[in-house]
Structures are given as structure tokens and as C-alpha cells.
Design an enzyme around this catalytic site. Structure first.
Site, short mmCIF file in Angstrom:
data_model
loop_
_atom_site.label_atom_id
_atom_site.label_comp_id
_atom_site.label_asym_id
_atom_site.label_seq_id
_atom_site.Cartn_x
_atom_site.Cartn_y
_atom_site.Cartn_z
CB CYS A 1 -1.59 6.91 2.18
SG CYS A 1 -2.42 5.51 2.94
CD GLU B 1 -2.68 1.51 2.32
OE1 GLU B 1 -2.70 2.71 2.67
OE2 GLU B 1 -3.20 0.60 2.97
#
Length: 485
Positions: free
Chosen positions: A281, A247
Site C-alpha cells: 500500500c 490501514e
């Protein structure tokens, strides 16, 4: 206080010569020390995990579930202490965020304990009536897990440690060095829970040293990583044929259409941009707003930003703490200055507060009239800034969205939910929120980027992590014939 490594069921402070101070981003004070591990330390950890792997894999799913429940109980018993170390080391507010992250850890292990019980095998139909085929999930083996500093124990628990153990993998955990103290304190919970030696090993050190040693090790079966895109690309290349769960970066657009409820949208954008000081994020990194409602939205955001309280992480009234490190602070300032040079206007915040103990107290910031070529639109900011990029017609949206390559998370605000749903299904992002902040998250929600984007691949969270961290074993049985009588 020394926060040591944990390898093969024993605490280890390194050779005593290579240590690093743990500095509070809120006060600048030294709160402890951590060892700097070596490639040899990483090798010992991988070999310990490899020796322990058959024992863990042989556990029934019910035994693994019970292990996860014991870990959850131990975390719960140490909740306040974990949150205290987390808040001191990271800078996030103790009351509103650090305690919540610890709660997420507890939830993650309890959910993994339940989910693993329902990861059923499948019977595959065959043309031959004398045979049966079974497909069932087995652990991959030794997992190298490298985690970020923004959610040092929450991300580790939800995405990798809880599902990894539930799936039957042993783990070598490499935390970000700047939040390794809370990782070390977290490992004491696993020790208290009676996790057998070798099942989870903590190695503290620089990623280029200990992280790389784990990634390339011949006994490491798979790798999981959350962090920056450049580092993720390096890890994938170094891992070669090993399965990777990555990720990576995000710069998700929040699209505010002309029919949006601006009060609700502005509330969500504030949450999306300033939670964890914007260091997520999936934070609201850029807002694409229709010109018809842009002025009103800007006014609302300016007023609501003024209500965000930047301050001491342990003050109950604080709603946003300092950013975690100098790189983040400098990048925010540089991107805001770049946007202003290209015609933008700062309407809230925009400064680092000079009267604080450190130079990390970045004000919650709103920047209006941001141009498409501004760095704050094209690049991941990872800080507490809301940039407003205006558009006249929805036909402009595809090119605006494409001005940044990341495809992790997005959000759409519209009173026409059907229209928003249709748009969400067309957007090529890992996950899309409708009338909610792009960083809304629960532990069981799968997160991850879309294939071909710099946001990574695979899915992390809940049962999806368990699936990613296991593999299919197929067994075909002949029912009768020679040797089966």
C-alpha cells in the site's frame, strides 16, 4: 495437505464439505487445501476468545512479555518452513522477501515483549490534595483482526498479533483466504510456544461471512483491518461504536525535484515499485518528476528495470516474483493501456510474459509522459509499475498531489535536505520519506493514513499499535476520611 483453522486451542477442518484448493501463483499447482469457515465457526472463536480474555488480562506485563518471547522463539525455529509455504502460496521470492517477512515476525514479537514493559501508568495532578488520580492502560478485550494477502504473516505480526497480545487482548484472526495456508502454518508456532487456548483463534473463510460475523459480534470489543478502502469503510460501518484500527489504500506520490541525486533516487524508486511486485500500500505508485531531470531519470529507470529478474520464487537469482492473483495482473494491464491511450509511452516492460506457468508474471514496467487524468495516476495500482508524471514548476505540485485522494505515504527526493524536510512537514500524509523509497519500513515505525482520507485512521506498528489496542482506565483514590482510617 489440509491447512486447518485453530479455534479454542484445537485444530478444526470445518465440516469437510466446504474446502478450497490453495493454488500457487508461480506454478498453477495445487499445494494444499483450506476449509471454508462459517458464521458458526466465527461465533465459536469469538466466544473462546471472550472466555480466555480475563486470564490474559490478568497476566503481568512481564508474563505477557515472556509469552511473546516464546512465540518469537517458535517462529525462529520454523523460519525456513514458514518462508517456504509463504513463497509457494503468495509468489514472493523465497530468498529475498519471504525469509525477510518471517524475520520481521520474529522481530515484532521480540519488540512487543520489550515495549509492553515501558507502557507506564501516569499520575494525574489534582486540585484536591486528599485525592490521587491514576491513568493506566488496559486491554480492550476481544480483538477481531482481519489481515491482507500481500504480507500475510508480517503485517499480522507487526501490526496486530504481537502488540495485541502484549497489550492483553485475545484475538480472532481472519486472514485473507488466498494466503490462509501460511497463516495456519504460523498458528502452529503459537501452539508450540504454549499459547493458552482461546488467546489467538484462526478462522479461515470469506470476509463477507466470517469477517463480518466477527465484526458485528456482541462479544467483539474492537476491530483491526488492513486492506482496501471499500472493505475498510464497510467494516467501520458494520462495527458501529466499536473502536476500529484501519490501514487502507495508498497511491503515494514520490516527488523528484530538479536538484535530486538521480542515481540514488532511481535506486530508491526501483525498490519502492518492484519490492513484493509492487503489491504494497506504500509502494511507489506514481512519480512526480521535474521536467528538467525527467529525461535522465527515465533513462536510469529503464536501465535499472532491465536488471530486475522476474522468475521462479525459489530461484536464488530471482528478484521479483509473479503478482499474487488475476485481479492484480488485469488491473496493471488495464491501467497501462489507459495511460497509453492518453498519450503515455511504455519505456520498459508492460507485458505479461506468455512463456510462464501462469498468467501472473507481470513484467516490471516504466511508463513515461503519463497524463494527470490517467487511472495509473489517480487510482491505486498495486502492481509493478512506475508511472512518470512530469511537471514544469513546483507550483503545480499541490494540484498534482491532489489528483489522487489517498494520504498514506509519500516521498521527496532533493539534495537540499532542509528544503525537503520543510516540504515533508507540509504534506498531509501519514508518513513522508526524504531521499528514500515510500515503502521503506521497519517493524517499529508507525504507519497509517491521515484523518479524512481514504487511507484509514489510527497508527499501526511498534508501541503505537500497543497504544491503539489498549484503552485508558482512570482510577481516583481518596487518601483519608470516613472509611479510609
Amino acid at each position: 495437505m489440509m491447512y486447518p483453522m485453530y479455534i479454542d486451542g484445537a485444530w478444526y477442518s470445518g465440516d469437510g464439505k466446504h474446502v478450497k484448493d490453495v493454488i500457487s501463483p508461480a506454478t498453477g499447482e495445487t499445494i494444499g487445501t483450506i476449509p471454508t469457515g462459517t458464521r458458526e465457526d466465527a461465533d465459536r472463536a469469538v466466544r473462546a476468545a471472550h472466555r480466555a480474555a480475563p486470564s490474559l488480562a490478568a497476566m503481568t506485563v512481564f508474563e505477557r512479555a515472556e509469552l511473546c518471547q516464546r512465540i518469537a522463539d517458535a517462529i525462529a525455529a520454523n523460519k525456513e518452513e514458514l518462508a517456504k509455504v509463504l513463497s509457494m502460496e503468495h509468489g514472493k521470492p523465497y530468498h529475498t522477501e519471504a525469509l525477510g517477512e518471517v524475520e520481521a515476525c520474529i522481530t515484532s514479537f521480540r519488540e512487543a515483549a520489550e515495549q509492553i514493559k515501558w507502557m507506564n501508568s501516569e499520575i494525574i495532578p489534582l486540585r484536591d490534595p486528599n485525592k490521587r488520580a491514576f491513568a493506566y492502560r488496559r486491554p480492550r478485550g476481544v480483538y477481531g483482526v482481519i489481515t491482507p494477502w500481500n504480507f500475510p504473516i508480517g503485517c499480522a505480526s507487526a501490526y496486530y498479533l504481537a502488540p495485541g497480545l502484549a497489550a492483553g487482548n485475545t484475538i480472532v484472526w481472519i486472514p485473507a483466504p488466498s494466503t490462509a495456508a501460511v497463516a495456519s502454518r504460523f498458528m502452529r508456532c503459537l501452539e508450540e510456544a504454549g499459547v493458552p487456548k482461546g488467546y489467538v483463534n484462526l478462522v479461515i473463510g470469506e470476509g463477507a461471512v466470517v469477517g463480518d460475523a466477527v465484526v458485528v459480534h456482541e462479544l467483539t470489543s474492537a476491530v483491526a483491518f488492513t486492506g482496501s478502502t471499500p472493505t475498510g469503510n464497510t467494516i467501520a460501518a458494520r462495527a458501529k461504536a466499536k473502536p476500529c484500527l484501519l490501514e487502507l489504500g495508498g497511491n503515494g506520490p514520490s516527488i523528484v525535484l530538479a536538484d535530486a541525486d538521480l542515481e540514488k533516487a532511481s535506486d530508491a524508486l526501483i525498490r519502492g515499485s518492484f519490492a513484493n511486485a509492487g503489491q504494497i500500500c506504500t509502494s511507489t505508485e506514481r512519480v512526480l518528476v521535474h521536467e528538467a531531470v525527467a529525461d535522465k531519470l527515465a533513462e536510469l529507470l529503464k536501465a535499472k528495470t532491465a536488471a530486475v529478474t522476474l522468475g521462479d520464487p525459489f530461484d536464488p537469482g530471482t528478484t521479483m516474483g509473479p503478482v499474487h492473483n488475476r485481479i492484480v495482473a488485469e488491473k496493471v494491464v488495464a491501467q497501462v493501456e489507459d495511460a497509453v491511450r492518453k498519450g503515455a509511452k511504455v519505456i520498459a516492460g508492460g507485458n505479461i510474459q506468455a512463456d510462464r506457468p501462469t498468467a501472473l508474471y507481470v513484467e516490471p514496467t516504466v511508463v513515461d509522459h503519463v497524463s494527470v487524468d490517467a487511472l495509473i495516476n489517480t487510482d491505486e495500482t498495486f502492481g509493478p509499475v512506475i508511472p512518470l508524471i512530469r511537471f514544469q514548476d513546483e507550483s503545480e505540485l499541490p494540484s498534482l498531489i491532489a489528483s489522487s485522494p489517498y494520504r498514506l505515504s509519500a516521498a521527496i527526493f532533493s539534495d537540499n535536505v532542509g528544503r525537503a524536510m520543510s516540504m515533508a512537514e507540509e504534506l498531509n500524509f501519514g508518513f513522508v520519506h526524504v531521499n528514500e523509497a515510500g515503502n521503506y519500513w521497519e517493524t517499529q515505525i508507525p504507519a497509517g493514513g491521515t484523518s479524512g482520507s481514504p487511507s484509514g485512521y489510527g497508527r499501526s506498528g511498534g508501541k503505537w499499535s500497543i497504544e491503539e489496542m489498549s484503552e485508558i482506565r482512570t482510577v481516583i483514590v481518596t487518601l483519608s476520611g470516613e472509611g479510609n482510617r
